[in-house]
Structure formats: structure tokens, C-alpha cells
Design an enzyme around this catalytic site. Structure first.
Site, mmCIF file in Angstrom:
data_model
loop_
_atom_site.group_PDB
_atom_site.id
_atom_site.type_symbol
_atom_site.label_atom_id
_atom_site.label_comp_id
_atom_site.label_asym_id
_atom_site.label_seq_id
_atom_site.Cartn_x
_atom_site.Cartn_y
_atom_site.Cartn_z
ATOM 1 C CE LYS A 90 -4.245 -1.810 1.385
ATOM 2 N NZ LYS A 90 -3.989 -3.051 2.323
ATOM 3 C CD GLU A 112 -10.918 5.222 1.994
ATOM 4 O OE1 GLU A 112 -11.095 5.833 1.195
ATOM 5 O OE2 GLU A 112 -10.595 3.653 1.439
ATOM 6 C CB SER A 378 -0.135 -8.200 -0.584
ATOM 7 O OG SER A 378 -1.120 -9.772 0.008
HETATM 8 C C1 LIG Z 1 -5.359 -4.083 1.928
HETATM 9 C C2 LIG Z 1 -4.216 -5.122 1.471
HETATM 10 C C3 LIG Z 1 -4.554 -6.695 0.721
HETATM 11 C C4 LIG Z 1 -6.050 -5.618 -0.285
HETATM 12 O O1 LIG Z 1 -5.865 -4.824 -1.247
HETATM 13 P P1 LIG Z 1 -5.575 -4.344 -3.072
HETATM 14 O O2 LIG Z 1 -5.679 -3.694 -3.109
HETATM 15 O O3 LIG Z 1 -6.713 -5.554 -3.567
HETATM 16 O O4 LIG Z 1 -4.117 -5.127 -2.689
HETATM 17 C C5 LIG Z 1 -4.075 -7.395 0.611
HETATM 18 N N1 LIG Z 1 -3.122 -7.650 1.380
HETATM 19 C C6 LIG Z 1 -2.589 -6.922 1.728
HETATM 20 C C7 LIG Z 1 -0.962 -6.940 2.758
HETATM 21 C C8 LIG Z 1 -3.197 -5.221 2.434
HETATM 22 O O5 LIG Z 1 -3.167 -4.749 2.971
#
Ligand SMILES: *Cc1c(COP(=O)(O)O)cnc(C)c1O
Length: 398
Positions: A90, A112, A378
Site C-alpha cells: 500500500k 478512509e 502482498s
Molecule cells: C489492503 C491489503 C490487501 C487488499 O488490497 P488490494 O487493493 O486488493 O491489494 C491485500 N494484502 C494486504 C497485505 C493488504 O494490506
């Protein structure tokens, strides 16, 4: 060949567009008119990439996962977004949007957040840039995600609890849009995923596309070719997935496989699997698939993973699913937990619960030993430790 890129009206096939209140029309048009040229400018590119390198720690490694590869019979690489500053992908988007805001002369940042991860990323960059930051968060989420609230406050952001509706993400989003309507001149609304009115989905996808740009050059170095056979990622709103697939969208050699949050199962009524269970509707200013009742009331989603617990899905992903370009699997809480423990014990990496939804697709796939598979991790699992500790019995069944 079909193009899966956005068209000039902000649509991917039948999904996308900008459905905003009249009062925001000119603000959204202003952003639409300048975001692409700002992002492409040499000045933006040099500052963005300098911060991604020196502050975030990019490029993130492309790690050949030896033991997981053996288990699933393929050549599996993990794209390590969990190693970024603040622990997830992010931050790439938060830095990018705040650099866009500065170039548009917007001095005040609002956002948000549901689980708090996007709020923390935004508050982090606002501290770095010395900009005032207000984060809207449902009152229920403020209680559930107390540590992230304290992190945001320590970083200097004002966290504003929202008491309307179910007091969760959807309500926080409505309140952020209300604020934006009141201060359109000086305020930039930082959206945390490939959702919201056009141009947000495309802007976020472009900012996250650093992930697939790096995959290209890292695969070239490791495999002698710049594309994989399969790309895998989890989807909440869709930003880490969009970043992972961006440069391969129109490359038919590359299979795209996405994992959404099935919760207790797609037939249970306790799910966040929007692509499986949603119907076309409008949420957060875009036409996309939405979890809603037959008379159009948005239903409360459920997933063990706070970051995937969203009743919509990015319009790009709705289109990729409907057109058959992407295969989408719904992964249950239990499958995700199991995959998280498996990665931890086989590779020594504790993933975020969100990322575990991508890993949990591996046992469901048919793979050849020669297949080069890139799976995006992610985020890291520190924030999910309490949840993992409640389910340690799974370790005995691995
Ligand atoms: C917020 C988040 C997601 C989901 O958000 P996407 O916009 O679909 O990537 C996935 N993995 C992590 C670690 C997150 O913090």
C-alpha cells in the site's frame, strides 16, 4: 487481441466510470485531466522512484521458493511486497498519490480505512511530507484495529471515528466523500485500492505497476525471459493484483489467477467473494460487481482477513473475470490459515492473512514442472498474529 486497458471514458468493458455527486464533478474532472501527465512527467518519476528505493526499500526481492516449488511441482517465485516499509504494497500507492496531490497544489490529505493498513500508509507519507492528514474509520473498526489507530495517531494523523451505518469501511468511505464535497479546492482524497470513481482505479494501477515492472527485469535475470507462465495474487479491492499483472494484461502467454475471500464459503452468507457472489451495481463512485440485496442495499461482507473484507471489487478485476482473462478462486478462511502456516513452516515467511489467500490457490492448480509461477506476497503477518495464535492446531495437520 482484446485490450484490457481502460478506455477514454474510464471504463473497462461495462465496468468503471465516475458516478459522483454533482458538487465533485469538476474536482474529479480536474484530476482526470492531469493525473496521467503528472505521473508520466520526468520530475514525478524521479522523485517517486527515489522514494521507492531509499524509503520503501525497492526493488522488493523476487524470491525463488525452493521448498514450496518442490511441494507444488513448479518453479515458484514470491514477489516480496511484505518487505516494504510499513509491511505491504500500500505504501507504493500512498507515496504516488501524495506526490500527485502536491503537484496539483492540494495541501490537505484525507483517506478512509477499514483494517487501518491504508490509513497507516497514508499517515506515514503525510508525516514524511509534513502534510495534515485526516483518516475516516468506522467506529467498529477503530475498536477492532486499535494498534493501527495508535500508529496513525503517533504519526500525526487525526483519526475520525464514523458512527453511521454498520460503522465499518463503507460508512467511512461515505464520510470521506462528504468531507471531499465540503473542501474540494484544497483537499486530495487518497484512495487505497483500484476502486472509486475514474481515474482512481487507473491511477492506483499505474502507481502499483512498479511491481510488474520489477518482475519483468527480475525474471529476465533469473529465467532468461521476462514473463512467467502464471501470475497469482489476492484481491480485496484489487491493487496488489493490478500491480502484479499490469504489464502482462495483454500478453496471452501469461495466465492470471486471483484469489478472493470466500470467508465461511460462497454459499454461507458469510463471505466477501464479490466476483462469485456480486451483481452489477454502483459502489464508491464506480459501476462494478457489488455484494447487494435484490433491492440494491449493500450487504456487510465477511472475511477473517480485514483487508479483503470489502463489498465491492475494482472495475478492472470485474472485467477481467467476466471476460475470462483472469481465473478467480474463492478461498475460505480455513484454506487461507492453512496456507499461512504452510508458508511459515516451509519458507520461514509469515504472510499477511490477505496474502495467504493467494498462497491457498496453489493446491487447487494444475501445474507443470517447467511452469514459472510468480505469486505476490502482498504483506507481512505481524498484524495477524493474534488470529494465527487462535488457530495453531492447524500446524498438526500440515
Ligand atoms: C489492503 C491489503 C490487501 C487488499 O488490497 P488490494 O487493493 O486488493 O491489494 C491485500 N494484502 C494486504 C497485505 C493488504 O494490506
Amino acid at each position: 487481441m482484446n485490450s484490457h486497458n481502460i478506455n477514454t471514458n474510464g471504463f473497462y468493458g461495462e465496468f468503471g466510470g465516475a458516478y459522483v455527486p454533482e458538487i465533485l464533478y469538476s474536482t474529479v474532472k480536474e484530476l482526470e485531466g492531469c493525473y496521467a501527465s503528472i505521473i508520466e512527467s520526468p520530475d514525478f518519476q524521479s522523485e517517486f522512484h527515489r522514494l521507492l528505493r531509499d524509503y520503501v526499500g525497492r526493488p522488493s526481492p523476487l524470491y525463488p521458493a525452493r521448498r514450496l516449488s518442490e511441494r507444488y511441482g513448479c518453479r515458484l517465485y514470491l514477489k516480496r511486497e511484505d518487505l516494504n516499509h510499513t509491511g505491504a504494497h500500500k505504501i507504493n500507492n500512498a507515496i504516488g498519490q501524495i506526490l500527485v496531490a502536491q503537484r496539483m497544489g492540494k495541501r490537505r490529505i484525507i483517506a478512509e480505512t477499514g483494517a487501518g493498513q491504508h490509513g497507516v500508509a497514508t499517515a506515514t507519507v503525510c508525516a514524511l511530507m509534513n502534510m495534515p492528514c485526516r483518516v475516516y474509520m468506522g467506529a467498529t473498526d477503530v475498536e477492532r484495529q486499535h494498534v493501527n489507530v495508535e500508529r496513525m495517531r503517533m504519526l500525526g494523523a487525526e483519526v475520525f471515528p464514523v458512527h453511521s451505518g454498520n460503522k465499518t469501511l463503507k460508512d467511512a468511505t461515505n464520510e470521506a466523500i462528504r468531507d471531499w464535497c465540503c473542501h474540494p479546492q484544497d483537499t486530495f482524497y487518497v484512495i487505497g485500492s483500484t476502486v472509486g470513481p475514474h481515474p482512481y482505479p487507473d491511477m492506483v494501477a499505474r502507481l502499483q505497476s512498479v511491481i510488474s515492472a520489477e518482475i519483468k527485469s527480475q525474471l529476465m535475470e533469473k529465467e532468461g525471459r521476462d514473463y512467467p507462465d502464471v501470475l497469482m495474487a489476492c484481491v480485496g479491492g484489487g491493487s496488489n493484483a493490478a500491480g502484479t499483472i499490469y504489464h502482462y494484461l495483454n500478453d496471452p502467454r501469461v495466465r492470471i489467477v486471483l484469489g478472493e475471500a470466500g470467508g465461511m464459503g460462497t454459499d454461507s452468507g458469510q463471505t466477501a467473494a464479490t466476483i462469485h457472489c456480486g451483481t452489477p451495481g454502483i459502489i464508491h463512485g464506480a459501476r462494478t460487481l457489488v455484494m447487494q440485496t435484490s433491492d440494491g442495499q449493500i450487504t456487510e461482507p465477511y472475511s477473517i482477513s480485514a483487508g479483503l473484507d470489502y463489498p465491492g471489487i475494482g472495475p478492472l478485476h470485474a472485467h477481467l473475470a467476466r471476460s475470462g482473462r483472469a481465473t478467480v478462486m474463492a478461498i475460505t478462511d480455513e484454506e487461507a490459515l492453512r496456507a499461512a502456516f504452510e508458508l511459515t513452516r516451509l519458507e520461514g515467511i509469515i504472510p499477511a492473512l490477505e496474502s495467504a489467500h493467494a498462497l491457498a490457490m496453489l493446491p487447487k492448480m494444475t501445474l507443470q514442472p517447467s511452469d514459472v509461477v510468480v505469486l505476490t506476497v502482498s504483506g507481512r503477518g505481524d498484524k495477524d498474529l493474534d488470529t494465527y495464535l487462535k488457530h495453531t492446531d492447524i500446524i498438526n495437520t500440515l
